[in-house]
Motif scaffolding. Structure first.
Motif, mmCIF file in Angstrom:
data_model
loop_
_atom_site.group_PDB
_atom_site.id
_atom_site.type_symbol
_atom_site.label_atom_id
_atom_site.label_comp_id
_atom_site.label_asym_id
_atom_site.label_seq_id
_atom_site.Cartn_x
_atom_site.Cartn_y
_atom_site.Cartn_z
ATOM 1 N N ASP A 162 -7.798 -3.432 5.908
ATOM 2 C CA ASP A 162 -6.780 -4.271 5.271
ATOM 3 C C ASP A 162 -7.187 -4.643 3.852
ATOM 4 O O ASP A 162 -6.369 -4.595 2.926
ATOM 5 N N PRO A 219 -4.065 -0.372 -3.634
ATOM 6 C CA PRO A 219 -2.788 0.034 -3.049
ATOM 7 C C PRO A 219 -2.349 1.436 -3.456
ATOM 8 O O PRO A 219 -1.505 2.039 -2.780
ATOM 9 N N SER A 251 0.821 -1.200 0.000
ATOM 10 C CA SER A 251 0.000 0.000 0.000
ATOM 11 C C SER A 251 0.863 1.260 0.000
ATOM 12 O O SER A 251 1.913 1.309 0.626
ATOM 13 N N GLN A 291 -5.347 -3.620 0.309
ATOM 14 C CA GLN A 291 -4.902 -4.640 -0.649
ATOM 15 C C GLN A 291 -5.501 -4.400 -2.029
ATOM 16 O O GLN A 291 -4.821 -4.539 -3.042
#
Length: 90
Positions: free
Chosen positions: A43, A50, A2, A47
């Motif tokens: 999260d 990014p 990221s 993902q």
């Protein structure tokens, strides 16, 4: 990887900031379900996208506040539905 800053906020810091944002205390049972869910949602966002640069600690505070509200509303809806079902069964 990221492009956003790493998530460094602890659970205690996050809870304090979310409670300040919402202007209310969050019950433990609500927090215990909301915090991990919000962290998991972030999260996944990090993902999947990014290139986004604003998925940081401040974003997690806002996301967690929304998750707390959503979880509380779901709890309320489930309880109301159970009460209606019980009343109809009588």
């Amino acid at each position: 990887m990221s492009n956003s800053a790493p998530i460094t906020i602890t659970s205690d810091e996050l809870r304090e900031r979310v409670e300040d944002h919402l202007g209310q205390w969050i019950p433990d049972n609500l927090w215990d379900r909301s915090e991990p869910y919000a962290r998991r949602k972030l999260d996944l966002c990090r993902q999947r996208q990014p290139e986004i640069t604003y998925y940081d600690n401040d974003y997690l505070v806002l996301l967690t506040a929304d998750t707390v509200r959503e979880t509380a509303f779901s709890d309320y809806t489930i309880a109301a539905s159970a009460n209606i079902t019980a009343a109809r069964a009588q």
